[in-house]
Design a protein around this motif. Sequence first.
Motif, PDB file in Angstrom:
ATOM      1  N   UNK A 315       0.839  -1.193   0.000  1.00  0.00           N
ATOM      2  CA  UNK A 315       0.000   0.000   0.000  1.00  0.00           C
ATOM      3  C   UNK A 315       0.878   1.247   0.000  1.00  0.00           C
ATOM      4  N   UNK A 316       0.254   2.400  -0.261  1.00  0.00           N
ATOM      5  CA  UNK A 316       0.999   3.653  -0.247  1.00  0.00           C
ATOM      6  C   UNK A 316       1.609   3.916   1.129  1.00  0.00           C
ATOM      7  N   UNK A 317       0.847   3.652   2.177  1.00  0.00           N
ATOM      8  CA  UNK A 317       1.381   3.879   3.518  1.00  0.00           C
ATOM      9  C   UNK A 317       2.567   2.971   3.795  1.00  0.00           C
ATOM     10  N   UNK A 318       2.459   1.706   3.422  1.00  0.00           N
ATOM     11  CA  UNK A 318       3.566   0.774   3.631  1.00  0.00           C
ATOM     12  C   UNK A 318       4.812   1.234   2.889  1.00  0.00           C
ATOM     13  N   UNK A 319       4.649   1.659   1.645  1.00  0.00           N
ATOM     14  CA  UNK A 319       5.797   2.078   0.853  1.00  0.00           C
ATOM     15  C   UNK A 319       6.465   3.303   1.464  1.00  0.00           C
ATOM     16  N   UNK A 320       5.680   4.274   1.909  1.00  0.00           N
ATOM     17  CA  UNK A 320       6.262   5.457   2.546  1.00  0.00           C
ATOM     18  C   UNK A 320       7.065   5.057   3.791  1.00  0.00           C
ATOM     19  N   UNK A 321       6.533   4.139   4.574  1.00  0.00           N
ATOM     20  CA  UNK A 321       7.242   3.709   5.775  1.00  0.00           C
ATOM     21  C   UNK A 321       8.521   2.951   5.419  1.00  0.00           C
ATOM     22  N   UNK A 322       8.435   2.071   4.426  1.00  0.00           N
ATOM     23  CA  UNK A 322       9.614   1.316   4.016  1.00  0.00           C
ATOM     24  C   UNK A 322      10.711   2.239   3.501  1.00  0.00           C
ATOM     25  N   UNK A 323      10.330   3.248   2.730  1.00  0.00           N
ATOM     26  CA  UNK A 323      11.318   4.199   2.218  1.00  0.00           C
ATOM     27  C   UNK A 323      11.971   4.957   3.372  1.00  0.00           C
ATOM     28  N   UNK A 324      11.155   5.453   4.320  1.00  0.00           N
ATOM     29  CA  UNK A 324      11.702   6.207   5.446  1.00  0.00           C
ATOM     30  C   UNK A 324      12.674   5.355   6.261  1.00  0.00           C
ATOM     31  N   UNK A 325      12.321   4.113   6.546  1.00  0.00           N
ATOM     32  CA  UNK A 325      13.194   3.243   7.330  1.00  0.00           C
ATOM     33  C   UNK A 325      14.437   2.853   6.536  1.00  0.00           C
ATOM     34  N   UNK A 326      14.273   2.645   5.231  1.00  0.00           N
ATOM     35  CA  UNK A 326      15.435   2.363   4.389  1.00  0.00           C
ATOM     36  C   UNK A 326      16.411   3.529   4.397  1.00  0.00           C
ATOM     37  N   UNK A 327      15.884   4.740   4.316  1.00  0.00           N
ATOM     38  CA  UNK A 327      16.754   5.912   4.366  1.00  0.00           C
ATOM     39  C   UNK A 327      17.518   5.965   5.689  1.00  0.00           C
ATOM     40  N   UNK A 328      16.856   5.592   6.785  1.00  0.00           N
ATOM     41  CA  UNK A 328      17.559   5.544   8.060  1.00  0.00           C
ATOM     42  C   UNK A 328      18.702   4.546   8.041  1.00  0.00           C
ATOM     43  N   UNK A 329      18.462   3.382   7.452  1.00  0.00           N
ATOM     44  CA  UNK A 329      19.513   2.370   7.353  1.00  0.00           C
ATOM     45  C   UNK A 329      20.652   2.851   6.460  1.00  0.00           C
ATOM     46  N   UNK A 330      20.314   3.556   5.371  1.00  0.00           N
ATOM     47  CA  UNK A 330      21.339   4.058   4.454  1.00  0.00           C
ATOM     48  C   UNK A 330      22.196   5.125   5.124  1.00  0.00           C
ATOM     49  N   UNK A 331      21.575   6.051   5.852  1.00  0.00           N
ATOM     50  CA  UNK A 331      22.355   7.077   6.543  1.00  0.00           C
ATOM     51  C   UNK A 331      23.247   6.453   7.608  1.00  0.00           C
ATOM     52  N   UNK A 332      22.781   5.415   8.267  1.00  0.00           N
ATOM     53  CA  UNK A 332      23.617   4.684   9.214  1.00  0.00           C
ATOM     54  C   UNK A 332      24.843   4.112   8.509  1.00  0.00           C
ATOM     55  N   UNK A 333      24.636   3.485   7.352  1.00  0.00           N
ATOM     56  CA  UNK A 333      25.766   2.957   6.579  1.00  0.00           C
ATOM     57  C   UNK A 333      26.706   4.093   6.182  1.00  0.00           C
ATOM     58  N   UNK A 334      26.144   5.206   5.719  1.00  0.00           N
ATOM     59  CA  UNK A 334      26.971   6.330   5.287  1.00  0.00           C
ATOM     60  C   UNK A 334      27.823   6.859   6.437  1.00  0.00           C
ATOM     61  N   UNK A 335      27.238   6.976   7.620  1.00  0.00           N
ATOM     62  CA  UNK A 335      28.013   7.432   8.775  1.00  0.00           C
ATOM     63  C   UNK A 335      29.179   6.496   9.060  1.00  0.00           C
ATOM     64  N   UNK A 336      28.959   5.209   8.916  1.00  0.00           N
ATOM     65  CA  UNK A 336      30.030   4.234   9.190  1.00  0.00           C
ATOM     66  C   UNK A 336      31.081   4.253   8.085  1.00  0.00           C
ATOM     67  N   UNK A 337      30.668   4.506   6.853  1.00  0.00           N
ATOM     68  CA  UNK A 337      31.657   4.677   5.785  1.00  0.00           C
ATOM     69  C   UNK A 337      32.542   5.874   6.097  1.00  0.00           C
ATOM     70  N   UNK A 338      31.948   6.930   6.641  1.00  0.00           N
ATOM     71  CA  UNK A 338      32.745   8.082   7.058  1.00  0.00           C
ATOM     72  C   UNK A 338      33.785   7.714   8.092  1.00  0.00           C
TER      73      UNK A 338
END
Length: 535
Positions: A315-338
């Motif tokens: 659903x649209x709500x599920x996709x928005x939530x998945x994107x937001x949580x994925x972005x959190x995981x990506x920023x976590x990875x980016x911080x560790x790459x730093x």
Amino acid sequence: MTPARPNFLIFITDQHRADHLGCYGNPIVRTPHVDRLAGDGVRFERAYVANPVCMPNRSSLLTGRMPSVHGVRGNGIPLPLETVTFADLLAESGYRTALIGKSHFQPLEDHPSMLPPPVPGPGMAPPPASLAEARRDTVDPALYRQELRSSWEHPDHRLRLPYYGFQEVVYCNNHADECFGDYLRWLQREHPESAARMGREHGMRDPRYVAPQAWRTHLGEEVYPTHYVASQAMTWLARHARQRAEQPFALVCSFPDPHHPWTPPGRYWDMYDPAAMPLPASMPQAEHPRHVRWLREERERGQAALDGPRMFAASEREVREMIALTYGMITNVDDRIGMVMQTLRAVGADENTVVVFTSDHGDLMGDHGIVLKGPLHYQGLVRVPLIWREPARTQARQSCVRNDLVSAIDLPASILQRAGIMPSNGSQGRSLVTRQGAPCASGRDAVLIEENQQRAFLGFDQPVKVRTVVTSSHRMSVFAEGDWGELYDLERDPHELRNLWDEPEARALKLELMTRLVKLQIEHAETSPRPAHRA
């Protein structure tokens, strides 16, 4: 003058779309450290997988060969241990090779195959087990159980080194807060209270979220797998600088995130507001292709498997939530790459280290209302980030964006070219850099993508097999079963909304692309071993 033997630091993320990075035009997700690599190096806009599934494409990234050739046609088939990898060639040439994090060159779980064994016909005797396959297996079967979770439950289990050419391995496999291997042993030893509360059975459901496979982990940021992988890479770099400073190295730092389940730890859970996440342009599409309709109807009937790895309609709500949580995981990875890059600079290795960033495949993440991965080769799934940054002191370093077509099999060829090592016979990749590190065009007018599923779904009666050709302007996918396929004009229709497969005006184009697909398959046929004699 460019040093003859640069180091290599290769970052790999898991299930990470190209457009989920700031440097690829995403205005929301914060990835300053990866963006800095792109700003100092070459960013490839048209990099594609050889197969949009973990094991096959990871094996292609390691070997420079297509899945139909290296043998890992899909998940569940281990990469043959006889395989020659770029890590093998680097190690034999004097490099110190290491893999920290996710490998996934062999199966992770003990689940049986979804493909039933063949049943002998009337009066037919089955072949003996030793002759059941077309090729005799001369390797101890136990060596293909090295990555299994059940194997790691034995306290004395270790990977047999070198492992596919890596002389050192710190193993952290699976996804999110359900990883095991060396990571889990460390967690149980150093943080037993956290180890006892990891995984979906202990995860906390946030009442604000309805997305499947999303829970708040009990693991803190400093004990989450992403941090562990980065900290182990930092320790390795510091130790290498102390003990082997004169020896060139190749370190693969492979993060299990942002692959689902969605469990960003600590502050990364709330970092992005689902309500502020824009939906993919193709999600509100009024008329869906037949395979998308099949998935939507499956979900409407309540028959979709929402807790597994196979794609499903969301659903649209599920996709928005998945994107937001994925972005959190990506920023976590980016911080560790730093953090890893800071260590690389601190030990003085940045002056002579090629840094690469890529992912094993993307995620549909709401494209056409579908999430995760499978045999629907939309751009969000098959196009991946690829960044190549030359060492700080080399004259070859330059910031640029490349639009030529690139395949996953080109990365090993580029690494070996840069190291001054000739690839083994059977290598199918094309180097993207010169020996001195200057960019050079791939020369590809098309890329081939293969996929062999264990599952029969999307309306097919047999396990899905699909072959895709991507050119500078079009994408065509041909399915082994059925009378339909996909054909999209990527220039006029970048979101792949109008399938031209059955359109009369596209017949000539369809024939042209079909011919190109056949030639690509011929081009990527096996050439190893080389003939020893003329006859």
